[in-house]
Design a protein around this motif. Structure first.
Motif, PDB file in Angstrom:
ATOM      1  N   TYR A   1     -44.711  -9.088  28.362  1.00 53.08           N
ATOM      2  CA  TYR A   1     -43.712  -8.537  27.439  1.00 53.08           C
ATOM      3  C   TYR A   1     -44.161  -7.153  26.993  1.00 53.08           C
ATOM      4  CZ  TYR A   1     -40.790  -7.968  23.272  1.00 53.08           C
ATOM      5  OH  TYR A   1     -39.913  -7.490  22.341  1.00 53.08           O
ATOM      6  N   VAL A   2     -43.295  -6.162  27.170  1.00 56.28           N
ATOM      7  CA  VAL A   2     -43.601  -4.801  26.730  1.00 56.28           C
ATOM      8  C   VAL A   2     -42.500  -4.327  25.800  1.00 56.28           C
ATOM      9  CG1 VAL A   2     -44.961  -4.198  28.759  1.00 56.28           C
ATOM     10  CG2 VAL A   2     -42.508  -3.810  28.791  1.00 56.28           C
ATOM     11  N   ASP A   3     -42.883  -3.521  24.818  1.00 57.44           N
ATOM     12  CA  ASP A   3     -41.939  -3.058  23.796  1.00 57.44           C
ATOM     13  C   ASP A   3     -42.332  -1.636  23.415  1.00 57.44           C
ATOM     14  OD1 ASP A   3     -40.343  -2.592  21.586  1.00 57.44           O
ATOM     15  OD2 ASP A   3     -40.621  -4.585  20.731  1.00 57.44           O
ATOM     16  N   ASN A   4     -41.502  -0.672  23.768  1.00 57.48           N
ATOM     17  CA  ASN A   4     -41.783   0.735  23.460  1.00 57.48           C
ATOM     18  C   ASN A   4     -40.798   1.262  22.425  1.00 57.48           C
ATOM     19  OD1 ASN A   4     -42.378   0.517  26.730  1.00 57.48           O
ATOM     20  ND2 ASN A   4     -43.935   1.602  25.576  1.00 57.48           N
ATOM     21  N   ARG A   5     -41.331   2.014  21.461  1.00 57.14           N
ATOM     22  CA  ARG A   5     -40.508   2.583  20.396  1.00 57.14           C
ATOM     23  C   ARG A   5     -40.926   4.036  20.185  1.00 57.14           C
ATOM     24  NH1 ARG A   5     -39.562  -2.549  16.533  1.00 57.14           N
ATOM     25  NH2 ARG A   5     -40.226  -4.146  17.996  1.00 57.14           N
ATOM     26  N   VAL A   6     -39.950   4.904  20.046  1.00 56.86           N
ATOM     27  CA  VAL A   6     -40.229   6.319  19.825  1.00 56.86           C
ATOM     28  C   VAL A   6     -39.371   6.819  18.673  1.00 56.86           C
ATOM     29  CG1 VAL A   6     -40.971   6.828  22.172  1.00 56.86           C
ATOM     30  CG2 VAL A   6     -38.545   6.953  21.606  1.00 56.86           C
ATOM     31  N   ALA A   7     -39.946   7.672  17.851  1.00 59.23           N
ATOM     32  CA  ALA A   7     -39.244   8.211  16.687  1.00 59.23           C
ATOM     33  C   ALA A   7     -38.387   9.406  17.092  1.00 59.23           C
ATOM     34  CB  ALA A   7     -40.247   8.609  15.611  1.00 59.23           C
ATOM     35  N   ALA A   8     -37.458   9.164  18.006  1.00 60.23           N
ATOM     36  CA  ALA A   8     -36.571  10.225  18.482  1.00 60.23           C
ATOM     37  C   ALA A   8     -35.367   9.587  19.139  1.00 60.23           C
ATOM     38  CB  ALA A   8     -37.302  11.122  19.483  1.00 60.23           C
ATOM     39  N   ALA A   9     -34.267  10.322  19.142  1.00 61.62           N
ATOM     40  CA  ALA A   9     -33.070   9.829  19.816  1.00 61.62           C
ATOM     41  C   ALA A   9     -33.241   9.986  21.321  1.00 61.62           C
ATOM     42  CB  ALA A   9     -31.848  10.615  19.347  1.00 61.62           C
ATOM     43  N   ILE A  10     -32.820   8.997  22.084  1.00 61.22           N
ATOM     44  CA  ILE A  10     -32.935   9.058  23.539  1.00 61.22           C
ATOM     45  C   ILE A  10     -31.586   8.752  24.175  1.00 61.22           C
ATOM     46  CG2 ILE A  10     -35.371   8.411  23.584  1.00 61.22           C
ATOM     47  CD1 ILE A  10     -34.507   5.584  24.328  1.00 61.22           C
ATOM     48  N   ASP A  11     -31.411   9.223  25.387  1.00 58.89           N
ATOM     49  CA  ASP A  11     -30.229   8.917  26.168  1.00 58.89           C
ATOM     50  C   ASP A  11     -30.449   7.570  26.836  1.00 58.89           C
ATOM     51  OD1 ASP A  11     -28.070   8.741  27.822  1.00 58.89           O
ATOM     52  OD2 ASP A  11     -28.575  10.489  29.057  1.00 58.89           O
ATOM     53  N   VAL A  12     -29.756   6.543  26.372  1.00 58.26           N
ATOM     54  CA  VAL A  12     -30.008   5.199  26.889  1.00 58.26           C
ATOM     55  C   VAL A  12     -29.645   5.077  28.365  1.00 58.26           C
ATOM     56  CG1 VAL A  12     -29.738   4.102  24.639  1.00 58.26           C
ATOM     57  CG2 VAL A  12     -27.734   4.397  26.107  1.00 58.26           C
ATOM     58  N   MET A  13     -28.824   5.992  28.880  1.00 63.10           N
ATOM     59  CA  MET A  13     -28.464   5.940  30.285  1.00 63.10           C
ATOM     60  C   MET A  13     -29.490   6.648  31.162  1.00 63.10           C
ATOM     61  SD  MET A  13     -25.837   4.104  30.156  1.00 63.10           S
ATOM     62  CE  MET A  13     -25.399   4.195  31.884  1.00 63.10           C
ATOM     63  N   GLY A  14     -30.320   7.488  30.562  1.00 66.36           N
ATOM     64  CA  GLY A  14     -31.276   8.255  31.351  1.00 66.36           C
ATOM     65  C   GLY A  14     -32.726   7.893  31.132  1.00 66.36           C
ATOM     66  N   VAL A  15     -33.010   7.055  30.153  1.00 70.84           N
ATOM     67  CA  VAL A  15     -34.398   6.722  29.852  1.00 70.84           C
ATOM     68  C   VAL A  15     -34.948   5.750  30.889  1.00 70.84           C
ATOM     69  CG1 VAL A  15     -33.849   4.757  28.356  1.00 70.84           C
ATOM     70  CG2 VAL A  15     -35.989   6.002  28.018  1.00 70.84           C
TER      71      VAL A  15
END
Length: 264
Positions: free
Chosen positions: A229-243
């Motif tokens: 199980y992996v869980d990544n979080r970043v304090a920035a807005a991301i493009d969910v279609m391109g990440v």
């Protein structure tokens, strides 16, 4: 002129003075110890409430050792990058959570009795809470379903014996379920998590998010009873279609375990 041949008398040392002198002599005669530098790991990013949806595109890859972000053969002992297992959820509780939170949203109903393949408490969107992530198998080849409770996100697919089987050596990992949520810059962090079926030789797993040429730091994942199980979080807005979520795996000796690049 002093004609005495005997040196002047010196008062006897006290027990405390003798002990201090003995310790000084022993310290100077002892070889210098090599003390490894202390390694500090940045604390995890706090997260707000975000709703996880079924994952879109997931990219799994092991990059070449020339990649500056991937060590070819990292030290075997890296305790800061190893996480303990996730809390186990009893089967009865897991089935109840699945039935209440996810099954009513699916287009089909699994045939009873249900068999729990894997159920653990995983970090929730809110850092002060946990969710139940469960994988259940229906009877009579009715399918395999996953559920995140109480959030309600989940998925179902017709029974495929390879869905939960041990991956081949070429595969290394096989995706079972995942979710992604785009946050807002400076407010709600973005998040992407994935559950994999993992090879038994994998002893450590790490992941990071890559979007528009920018990568987050590598973060340790969890290995638990044949699943990763992996869980990544970043304090920035991301493009969910391109990440993209990149994953790398290692055995107990710190040697890279190949994982096949897949797109789901």
């Amino acid at each position: 002129m002093n004609t005495e041949l005997e040196p002047p008398r010196v008062p006897p040392l006290t027990p405390a003075e003798r002990s201090r002198l003995r310790n000084q002599v022993m310290d100077r005669s002892r070889p210098t110890e090599h003390r490894p530098a202390r390694r500090w790991i940045a604390p995890a990013i706090a997260v707000g409430a975000v709703a996880a949806a079924v994952a879109g595109t997931l990219v799994i890859t092991n990059r070449a050792p020339s990649d500056p972000g991937v060590a070819g053969t990292p030290p075997a002992a890296t305790p800061t990058m190893v996480r303990a297992g996730l809390p186990v959820v009893p089967d009865a509780e897991a089935v109840a959570a699945f039935t209440k939170s996810c099954e009513r949203r699916m287009q089909t109903k699994l045939v009873r009795p249900l068999r729990v393949a894997w159920a653990r408490r995983v970090p929730a969107a809110n850092p002060n809470a946990t969710d139940i992530l469960v994988v259940v198998i229906g009877a009579a080849a009715s399918g395999v379903a996953t559920c995140v409770a109480p959030a309600g996100a989940g998925g179902w697919r017709q029974w495929d014996p390879s869905a939960l089987s041990v991956p081949t050596k070429k595969q290394g990992l096989v995706g079972v379920s995942g979710g992604i949520a785009g946050g807002t810059a400076g407010s709600t962090p973005s998040r992407m998590w994935t559950l994999y079926r993992a090879r038994p030789e994998i002893a450590r797993i790490e992941s990071r998010l890559v979007s528009k040429g920018t990568a987050s730091s590598w973060q340790a994942g969890y290995l638990d009873d044949g699943y990763a199980y992996v869980d990544n979080r970043v304090a920035a807005a991301i493009d969910v279609m391109g990440v993209q979520q990149e994953v790398r795996a290692y055995d107990a000796q710190g040697r890279p375990v190949p994982v096949e690049q897949k797109t789901k």
